[in-house]
Design an enzyme around this catalytic site. Sequence first.
Site, PDB file in Angstrom:
ATOM      1  N   LYS A 215       4.735   0.491   9.168  1.00 29.20           N
ATOM      2  CA  LYS A 215       4.783   1.793   8.498  1.00 29.20           C
ATOM      3  C   LYS A 215       4.125   2.880   9.331  1.00 29.20           C
ATOM      4  CE  LYS A 215       3.370  -0.069   4.571  1.00 29.20           C
ATOM      5  NZ  LYS A 215       2.570  -0.135   3.359  1.00 29.20           N
TER       6      LYS A 215
ATOM      7  N   GLU B 201       0.863  -1.167   0.000  1.00 28.22           N
ATOM      8  CA  GLU B 201       0.000   0.000   0.000  1.00 28.22           C
ATOM      9  C   GLU B 201       0.911   1.232   0.000  1.00 28.22           C
ATOM     10  OE1 GLU B 201      -2.723   0.303   3.296  1.00 28.22           O
ATOM     11  OE2 GLU B 201      -3.546   2.171   2.478  1.00 28.22           O
TER      12      GLU B 201
ATOM     13  N   ARG C 236       5.722 -12.974   9.494  1.00 30.92           N
ATOM     14  CA  ARG C 236       6.330 -11.643   9.352  1.00 30.92           C
ATOM     15  C   ARG C 236       7.699 -11.617   9.995  1.00 30.92           C
ATOM     16  NH1 ARG C 236       2.504  -7.499   8.762  1.00 30.92           N
ATOM     17  NH2 ARG C 236       3.934  -5.852   9.376  1.00 30.92           N
TER      18      ARG C 236
HETATM   19  P1  ATP Z   1       2.869  -2.278   7.679  1.00 27.40           P
HETATM   20  O1  ATP Z   1       2.179  -2.869   8.847  1.00 27.40           O
HETATM   21  O2  ATP Z   1       4.283  -1.938   7.928  1.00 27.40           O
HETATM   22  O3  ATP Z   1       2.124  -1.147   7.053  1.00 27.40           O
HETATM   23  P2  ATP Z   1       1.710  -3.886   5.742  1.00 27.40           P
HETATM   24  O4  ATP Z   1       1.634  -5.338   5.726  1.00 27.40           O
HETATM   25  O5  ATP Z   1       0.461  -3.145   6.053  1.00 27.40           O
HETATM   26  O6  ATP Z   1       2.905  -3.447   6.633  1.00 27.40           O
HETATM   27  P3  ATP Z   1       1.784  -3.581   2.938  1.00 27.40           P
HETATM   28  O7  ATP Z   1       2.162  -2.406   2.132  1.00 27.40           O
HETATM   29  O8  ATP Z   1       0.371  -3.995   2.905  1.00 27.40           O
HETATM   30  O9  ATP Z   1       2.246  -3.286   4.411  1.00 27.40           O
HETATM   31  O10 ATP Z   1       2.739  -4.811   2.648  1.00 27.40           O
HETATM   32  C1  ATP Z   1       3.098  -5.278   1.372  1.00 27.40           C
HETATM   33  C2  ATP Z   1       3.559  -6.691   1.510  1.00 27.40           C
HETATM   34  O11 ATP Z   1       4.669  -6.779   2.405  1.00 27.40           O
HETATM   35  C3  ATP Z   1       2.470  -7.584   2.067  1.00 27.40           C
HETATM   36  O12 ATP Z   1       2.397  -8.744   1.273  1.00 27.40           O
HETATM   37  C4  ATP Z   1       2.912  -7.884   3.460  1.00 27.40           C
HETATM   38  O13 ATP Z   1       2.465  -9.141   3.848  1.00 27.40           O
HETATM   39  C5  ATP Z   1       4.444  -7.801   3.355  1.00 27.40           C
HETATM   40  N1  ATP Z   1       5.016  -7.422   4.647  1.00 27.40           N
HETATM   41  C6  ATP Z   1       4.751  -6.325   5.369  1.00 27.40           C
HETATM   42  N2  ATP Z   1       5.426  -6.335   6.544  1.00 27.40           N
HETATM   43  C7  ATP Z   1       6.159  -7.480   6.569  1.00 27.40           C
HETATM   44  C8  ATP Z   1       7.055  -8.073   7.506  1.00 27.40           C
HETATM   45  N3  ATP Z   1       7.344  -7.498   8.665  1.00 27.40           N
HETATM   46  N4  ATP Z   1       7.630  -9.254   7.184  1.00 27.40           N
HETATM   47  C9  ATP Z   1       7.352  -9.837   6.010  1.00 27.40           C
HETATM   48  N5  ATP Z   1       6.517  -9.334   5.082  1.00 27.40           N
HETATM   49  C10 ATP Z   1       5.908  -8.176   5.347  1.00 27.40           C
HETATM   50 MG    MG Z   2      -1.245  -3.234   4.747  1.00 25.11          MG
END
Ligand code: ATP
Ligand code: MG
Length: 556
Positions: free
Chosen positions: A272, A36, A262
């Site tokens: 983020k 995102e 994760r």
């Molecule tokens: P955040 O909580 O930091 O915003 P998010 O999962 O909401 O992370 P996205 O932009 O939706 O952020 O993530 C894009 C991809 O990265 C998704 O497929 C998510 O599963 C993966 N991802 C995000 N954080 C991690 C992590 N800590 N370890 C492994 N993969 C991750």
């Molecule tokens: Mg997300």
Amino acid sequence: MSSDAPVAVSNFIRSIIDADLASGKHRSIVTRFPPEPNGYLHIGHAKSICLNFGLAQDYHGKCNLRFDDTNPEKESEEYAQSIQEDVQWLGFQWDGEVRWASDYFEQLYQFAVELINKGLAYVDDLTPEQMREHRGTLTLPGKNSPYRDRSVTENLDLFTRMRHGEFADGSRVLRAKIDMASPNINLRDPAIYRIRRAHHIRTGDKWCIYPMYDYTHCISDALEGITHSICTLEFEDHRRLYESVLDNNTIPCNPRHYQFSRLELHYTITSKRKLLQLVNEKHVSGWDDPRMPTISGMRRRGYTPEGIREFAKRIGVSKSDNTVDMAVLEAAIRDDLETRALRVMAIIKPLKVTITNFDGAQSREAGFHPNHPEFGSRVVPFGRELFIEADDFAEVPPAGWQRLTLGGEVRLRYSYVMRCEEAVKDATGKIIELRCSIDHKTLGKNPEGRKVKGVIHFLSCEHALPAEIRLYDRLFTVPEPDSDREVDFCTYLNPASLTVVQGWVESCVKDAQPETRYQFERLGYFCTDRRDHQPGKKLVFNRTVTLKDSWAKEQG
Ligand code: ATP
Ligand code: MG
């Protein structure tokens, strides 16, 4: 190190892909990385990038970069740009154009109409509050909304009017009609569209209704022909919803959904939202502050894409807890830099040395890397006045001291053996200068009749260039700063995470371009700052990582 590692370490996702290719279920694979654009990517995303793009590379498949841009208020073009830059910097390229969930808004809308026509979605007028009450709990089933049995005609009419902006934000939602009694709360008639008058970075003000993530994600995957849709474990409970949406519409593809754990990194945070808080509250200088666990922060600090990819390989992919110590990341970076960074000398905390018998002393040439003669060499100038590291001298040395002390000898790296004759002090008793002599017969030769064990680095004052040197420590003082919900994680910020010193470097680095990496002998790996370093004018170095794992030592 990295070159000895196996090309691809197997994991459960690879086993699934191997089986799918062997059985003929798929002839090739298509994965995607679906961020995102609501912040800069962090080390957790790097794991996901290495996994998704890495699989596509290894299996000669494809990987799409798709922005999940369904939350207009939080998303920006700056974030979208930075994400593309980060993916490419890590060494990956997506298949074709960048894709956007918003490219599918019209199709997503039409599929929602299809669900309504099949009696599988309805417009609900409950307030968010009432909806929460109806949802039930983990132990209690939910209750049907009184609007659940609206006719198809009424639902179509209301949904069309939602799209045309006839209703206030938040006053109605479109929900999938699944099962309010399901033990999986995600299946209790999840909202799939909400009304939100917000300007969207791609579609502007065209839409005032936006599809929800779960609904959007599975359909986007299907439209792109994704074969293996890999998410983090928190989406495990969403998988049934993912499948349920796809089972009930006419898209001719059924991507399978898999989840891995994760990455969590000790002494930092991987969210983020929380990283944004650090930026907004100015605890750091920006998203790319070298203390941030963002890809752009790590880049600015001097981490290499190869080192980060190696780290991803070492931590692996599984469903079990993936909490990793920072030392694992640093070791991967160090191993990568060891073989490729040019080695030079620098002084962080200078102590002046005057050579009392300088006349006739000479300078020597030294290679930039002991194992890579092809990296070239430079002359290491010697002079009447030198800088040494203040910590390399002790008036009252501890047991086993091999560095300089009064009356003792050390080897100056690439130069002479030097004896300290006198320590000059100021009025407060602080040592401000050493007066030393050299053994003229020891340039490139062992001294006669005695052994000198210690070797210290030095610079000739006349030739050294001043440089701003930024030293980093952990951003937080505890391993899991965000583990306690009651305490703001900023409470645990390390006040000593950044130290800026005015140091000195060898003149051979004068024209280094931004993002040039060096080993400063005995001090660590350093990288010229991407933003503030000006070749030939203003030298600014960030310490990427120390040479040894100093944290592990501290912890005993
Ligand atoms: P955040 O909580 O930091 O915003 P998010 O999962 O909401 O992370 P996205 O932009 O939706 O952020 O993530 C894009 C991809 O990265 C998704 O497929 C998510 O599963 C993966 N991802 C995000 N954080 C991690 C992590 N800590 N370890 C492994 N993969 C991750
Ligand atoms: Mg997300």
